[in-house]
Structure formats: C-alpha cells, structure tokens
Scaffold this active site. Structure first.
Site, PDB file in Angstrom:
ATOM      1  N   ARG A 103     -19.404 -12.231 -11.990  1.00 10.42           N
ATOM      2  CA  ARG A 103     -20.068 -12.373 -10.686  1.00 10.42           C
ATOM      3  C   ARG A 103     -21.135 -13.435 -10.861  1.00 10.42           C
ATOM      4  O   ARG A 103     -22.136 -13.203 -11.556  1.00 10.42           O
ATOM      5  CB  ARG A 103     -20.674 -11.036 -10.252  1.00 10.42           C
ATOM      6  CG  ARG A 103     -21.610 -11.155  -9.084  1.00 10.42           C
ATOM      7  CD  ARG A 103     -21.977  -9.828  -8.480  1.00 10.42           C
ATOM      8  NE  ARG A 103     -20.869  -9.269  -7.737  1.00 10.42           N
ATOM      9  CZ  ARG A 103     -20.963  -8.231  -6.896  1.00 10.42           C
ATOM     10  NH1 ARG A 103     -22.128  -7.656  -6.702  1.00 10.42           N
ATOM     11  NH2 ARG A 103     -19.900  -7.779  -6.259  1.00 10.42           N
ATOM     12  N   HIS A 130     -14.896 -13.664  -2.433  1.00  7.83           N
ATOM     13  CA  HIS A 130     -14.931 -12.295  -2.977  1.00  7.83           C
ATOM     14  C   HIS A 130     -13.510 -11.720  -2.879  1.00  7.83           C
ATOM     15  O   HIS A 130     -13.244 -10.790  -2.119  1.00  7.83           O
ATOM     16  CB  HIS A 130     -15.940 -11.451  -2.187  1.00  7.83           C
ATOM     17  CG  HIS A 130     -16.350 -10.188  -2.884  1.00  7.83           C
ATOM     18  ND1 HIS A 130     -15.920  -9.849  -4.153  1.00  7.83           N
ATOM     19  CD2 HIS A 130     -17.168  -9.172  -2.475  1.00  7.83           C
ATOM     20  CE1 HIS A 130     -16.450  -8.684  -4.483  1.00  7.83           C
ATOM     21  NE2 HIS A 130     -17.208  -8.255  -3.489  1.00  7.83           N
ATOM     22  N   GLN A 133     -12.608  -7.832  -3.275  1.00  7.19           N
ATOM     23  CA  GLN A 133     -12.949  -7.007  -2.115  1.00  7.19           C
ATOM     24  C   GLN A 133     -11.851  -7.100  -1.051  1.00  7.19           C
ATOM     25  O   GLN A 133     -11.394  -6.083  -0.519  1.00  7.19           O
ATOM     26  CB  GLN A 133     -14.289  -7.472  -1.512  1.00  7.19           C
ATOM     27  CG  GLN A 133     -14.697  -6.688  -0.285  1.00  7.19           C
ATOM     28  CD  GLN A 133     -15.022  -5.244  -0.605  1.00  7.19           C
ATOM     29  OE1 GLN A 133     -15.852  -4.960  -1.451  1.00  7.19           O
ATOM     30  NE2 GLN A 133     -14.369  -4.296   0.088  1.00  7.19           N
ATOM     31  N   ASP A 221     -20.459  -7.598   7.429  1.00 15.65           N
ATOM     32  CA  ASP A 221     -21.103  -7.677   6.114  1.00 15.65           C
ATOM     33  C   ASP A 221     -22.581  -7.970   6.378  1.00 15.65           C
ATOM     34  O   ASP A 221     -22.955  -8.345   7.500  1.00 15.65           O
ATOM     35  CB  ASP A 221     -20.422  -8.808   5.305  1.00 15.65           C
ATOM     36  CG  ASP A 221     -20.963  -8.959   3.888  1.00 15.65           C
ATOM     37  OD1 ASP A 221     -21.670  -8.055   3.405  1.00 15.65           O
ATOM     38  OD2 ASP A 221     -20.688 -10.005   3.256  1.00 15.65           O
ATOM     39  N   CYS A 261     -17.774  -4.147   3.577  1.00 17.10           N
ATOM     40  CA  CYS A 261     -17.591  -4.170   2.122  1.00 17.10           C
ATOM     41  C   CYS A 261     -18.665  -3.381   1.389  1.00 17.10           C
ATOM     42  O   CYS A 261     -18.466  -3.003   0.244  1.00 17.10           O
ATOM     43  CB  CYS A 261     -17.575  -5.616   1.632  1.00 17.10           C
ATOM     44  SG  CYS A 261     -19.065  -6.526   2.077  1.00 17.10           S
ATOM     45  N   ARG A 289     -11.364  -0.209  -4.322  1.00 17.38           N
ATOM     46  CA  ARG A 289     -11.701  -1.248  -5.301  1.00 17.38           C
ATOM     47  C   ARG A 289     -11.165  -0.833  -6.674  1.00 17.38           C
ATOM     48  O   ARG A 289     -10.621  -1.633  -7.423  1.00 17.38           O
ATOM     49  CB  ARG A 289     -13.230  -1.449  -5.374  1.00 17.38           C
ATOM     50  CG  ARG A 289     -13.852  -2.026  -4.121  1.00 17.38           C
ATOM     51  CD  ARG A 289     -13.474  -3.476  -3.908  1.00 17.38           C
ATOM     52  NE  ARG A 289     -13.882  -4.323  -5.019  1.00 17.38           N
ATOM     53  CZ  ARG A 289     -15.093  -4.851  -5.180  1.00 17.38           C
ATOM     54  NH1 ARG A 289     -16.034  -4.631  -4.281  1.00 17.38           N
ATOM     55  NH2 ARG A 289     -15.372  -5.619  -6.225  1.00 17.38           N
TER      56      ARG A 289
HETATM   57  N1   CP Z   1     -18.718  -4.686  -2.159  1.00 13.67           N
HETATM   58  C1   CP Z   1     -19.229  -5.007  -3.365  1.00 13.67           C
HETATM   59  O1   CP Z   1     -18.783  -5.960  -4.035  1.00 13.67           O
HETATM   60  O2   CP Z   1     -20.240  -4.196  -3.762  1.00 13.67           O
HETATM   61  P1   CP Z   1     -21.230  -4.462  -5.001  1.00 13.67           P
HETATM   62  O3   CP Z   1     -22.037  -5.686  -4.659  1.00 13.67           O
HETATM   63  O4   CP Z   1     -22.057  -3.222  -5.102  1.00 13.67           O
HETATM   64  O5   CP Z   1     -20.405  -4.698  -6.221  1.00 13.67           O
HETATM   65  N1  NVA Z   2     -21.848 -11.262   1.257  1.00  8.73           N
HETATM   66  C1  NVA Z   2     -22.418 -10.277   0.371  1.00  8.73           C
HETATM   67  C2  NVA Z   2     -21.348  -9.401  -0.179  1.00  8.73           C
HETATM   68  C3  NVA Z   2     -21.836  -8.285  -1.060  1.00  8.73           C
HETATM   69  C4  NVA Z   2     -20.714  -7.462  -1.624  1.00  8.73           C
HETATM   70  C5  NVA Z   2     -23.182 -10.974  -0.753  1.00  8.73           C
HETATM   71  O1  NVA Z   2     -22.689 -11.973  -1.280  1.00  8.73           O
HETATM   72  O2  NVA Z   2     -24.277 -10.517  -1.087  1.00  8.73           O
END
Ligand code: CP
Ligand code: NVA
Length: 306
Positions: A103, A130, A133, A221, A261, A289
């Site tokens: 990430r 992402h 997701q 989101d 999400c 997930r």
């Molecule tokens: N939806 C998602 O990716 O959650 P986290 O940021 O908690 O991993």
């Molecule tokens: N768009 C959000 C998604 C979190 C799972 C972010 O990038 O923070």
C-alpha cells in the site's frame, strides 16, 4: 512469467471471472470447514505506507488460512525509498518471500517494486487504484445475484482511486458506471478517455439524482482520502450534497444495493441510517476482501509458478 496485480486491467475478463469463481470455492470450503492449504510454506511481505484495517487483516488472515505466513512491514520499519531504494527493497524481499502486497502513496512506486521483484506484487491501494477492493465488490455483487453485464452502478463523491478501479472494471464487464462529483474532483481524465476507448460506459455528472436515477448499485467512499488530510475542511464544504441518504436512495431502483469500501465517515458521504439499512451490503464487502484475496494469492502463485 510472474504475474502482478497492480490495477484491475492487469486481468482479462476471463481471468477476472475465474478469480471470482475461485473465491466462491474458497469461501464455501472455509464455511464447510474443509479449507485447502493452497499456499503451504509460502510467505507474504506486506508493505504499508498508509494505515489499514481491512487490507492488512484480510491479507494476513488469508495467508494464514492458506497455510502460509505473512509479515507486516509498517512505514517506520522500512521507510521505503528513504532507508534504501525501492528497487533494493524489492530485490531483497523477493530473495526471501514468495509474494508482496504493498500500500503506497505513489502508484509509480508500486510499479517500481513490481519491476524489481521477481515474485508477484499485489496493489493494496495506491493514490490511483484499489483493485483488491473492487474485485471483492464484484464478488459481493455476484453473490447477491447481480449480473455484472447488466447493472447500473452509481458512485457519489470523489473521483478517487476507488472510482479509477471501478472504471477499469467497466472495461471488463458491460455495466454502466455513473459518477456524480463536484467540479474539480472528477476522475483522472486520461484514464477516463482510455477506459471509454476500451468500451467502458462511463458517465460523469454533477447531478446526484441523474447518476442515481434507476441505479442498481449505489457506491460511495470518503471525501478525503489518505494523504489529503490537509484538504479535509475544504472538501467537506465542496462535497456537501454528495451524500447517500434516504432521499437519494429513493431515486435508485427499488432493490438497489448500497456499497462503501470503508472506513466510512458517517454523516458525511453516507448516513448512519443507510449504512445500517436493509439495502446495505457494506459488511459483506468487508468480509469478502478475505475470500477474494485468498483466491487472488493462490491464483497469482499458480500463474507465476511460484
Ligand atoms: N477498504 C479498505 O481498503 O480498508 P482499509 O483501508 O482499512 O484497508
Ligand atoms: N479512497 C480511500 C479509500 C480507503 C480504503 C483512500 O484512499 O483513503
């Protein structure tokens, strides 16, 4: 040749469908208490430059359930690109572990990791995409008996990483994807043009009611993504009105499903009542997930011959 999942279009439509089928198998086996140790003895390195609940816990649990082991690397553990170069981190990890999930802020950094690691690399979220997701979301919709080639999906809010992965999903399946966002918060123009050129049916509008009209799925989101915290106050003002609430839900199809999400900012992009309402499948998404990513790791290992 090793395979990575950096973005959704790294998969063909057939591969994506195969992955959803494998996720069903894996979920059913877990429920029947007959899980298969598809990754026995394998190790996953998990690089996180940003916080996470779902991604971290589902990958770590998933690897354990498949008979393998996962190692969480927090931002301060490796200081990607600071303590040593991204390429060196990739080459070191790939000598020891069998797979990497990362990430990162920059999508380019993820690409660099993948380029220099000789093991599969999975995108655990970047500023641009992402895919895990959205794969879990597609799986969830199939479980809820929605046909991916026939539905209308409306996204209300920021044209962010989630939206980009949904746009790419719309190049694989034939659903219509409508995004309602304020001016200046549209999805990436180049990616939008590219997805449309690949045949995706994507509408971008300012009007929430236009996007939601007749929709089978409503998605939202957070207004402020990780890394944009300095803009939170301005975004709260700009996104007022871009909320999924009971009134907005009334414009959608009668049996429309509501997705998010997570994490959610209740009272901002979505109300408590809708999250807790009967049309919400938000916690199914969160659970899926786990199942989808187990399928993804098993599939990548098999395809890559690792
Ligand atoms: N939806 C998602 O990716 O959650 P986290 O940021 O908690 O991993
Ligand atoms: N768009 C959000 C998604 C979190 C799972 C972010 O990038 O923070």
């Amino acid at each position: 040749m090793k395979r990575d999942l950096l973005r959704l279009v790294d998969l063909t439509r057939d591969e994506c469908s195969a992955l959803l089928a494998l996720a069903t198998e894996i979920k059913t086996a877990l429920r029947a208490r007959t899980p298969r140790a598809l990754l026995a003895g394998k190790t996953l390195a998990m690089i996180f430059e940003k916080p996470s609940l779902r991604t971290r816990v589902s990958f770590e649990t998933g690897m354990f359930q498949l008979g393998g082991h996962a190692i969480y690397l927090a931002p301060w553990d490796i200081r990607l690109g600071e303590r040593e170069t991204v390429a060196d981190v990739a080459r070191n990890l790939a000598r020891v572990v069998d797979m990497i999930v990362a990430r990162t802020f920059s999508h380019a950094v993820l690409g660099e990791l993948a380029q220099h690691a000789r093991v599969p690399v999975i995108n655990g979220l970047t500023d641009l995409h992402h895919p895990c997701q959205v794969l879990a979301d597609l799986f969830t919709l199939v479980e809820h008996r929605r046909k991916l080639d026939e539905i209308r999906v409306a996204f209300i809010g920021d044209g962010n990483n989630l939206v980009h992965s949904w746009m790419e999903a719309a190049t694989l399946f034939r659903f219509t994807f409508a995004v309602a966002c304020p001016e200046g918060y549209e999805p990436d123009a180049e990616l939008l043009a590219d997805c449309r050129a690949r045949g995706a049916r994507i509408d971008v509008t300012r009007s929430v009611t236009d996007a939601v009209g007749g929709a089978d799925v409503l998605y939202t989101d957070v207004w402020t993504s990780m890394g944009q915290e300095d803009e939170a106050a301005e975004r709260r003002a700009r996104f007022a009105g871009y909320q999924i609430n009971d009134e907005v839900l009334r414009h959608a199809a009668k049996d429309a499903l509501v997705m998010h999400c997570l994490p959610a900012h209740r009272g901002e992009e979505i109300t408590d009542a809708v999250i807790e309402g009967r049309q919400s499948i938000i916690f199914d998404q969160a659970e899926n997930r786990l199942h989808l990513q187990k399928a993804l790791m098993a599939w990548l290992a098999r395809e890559s011959g690792t």
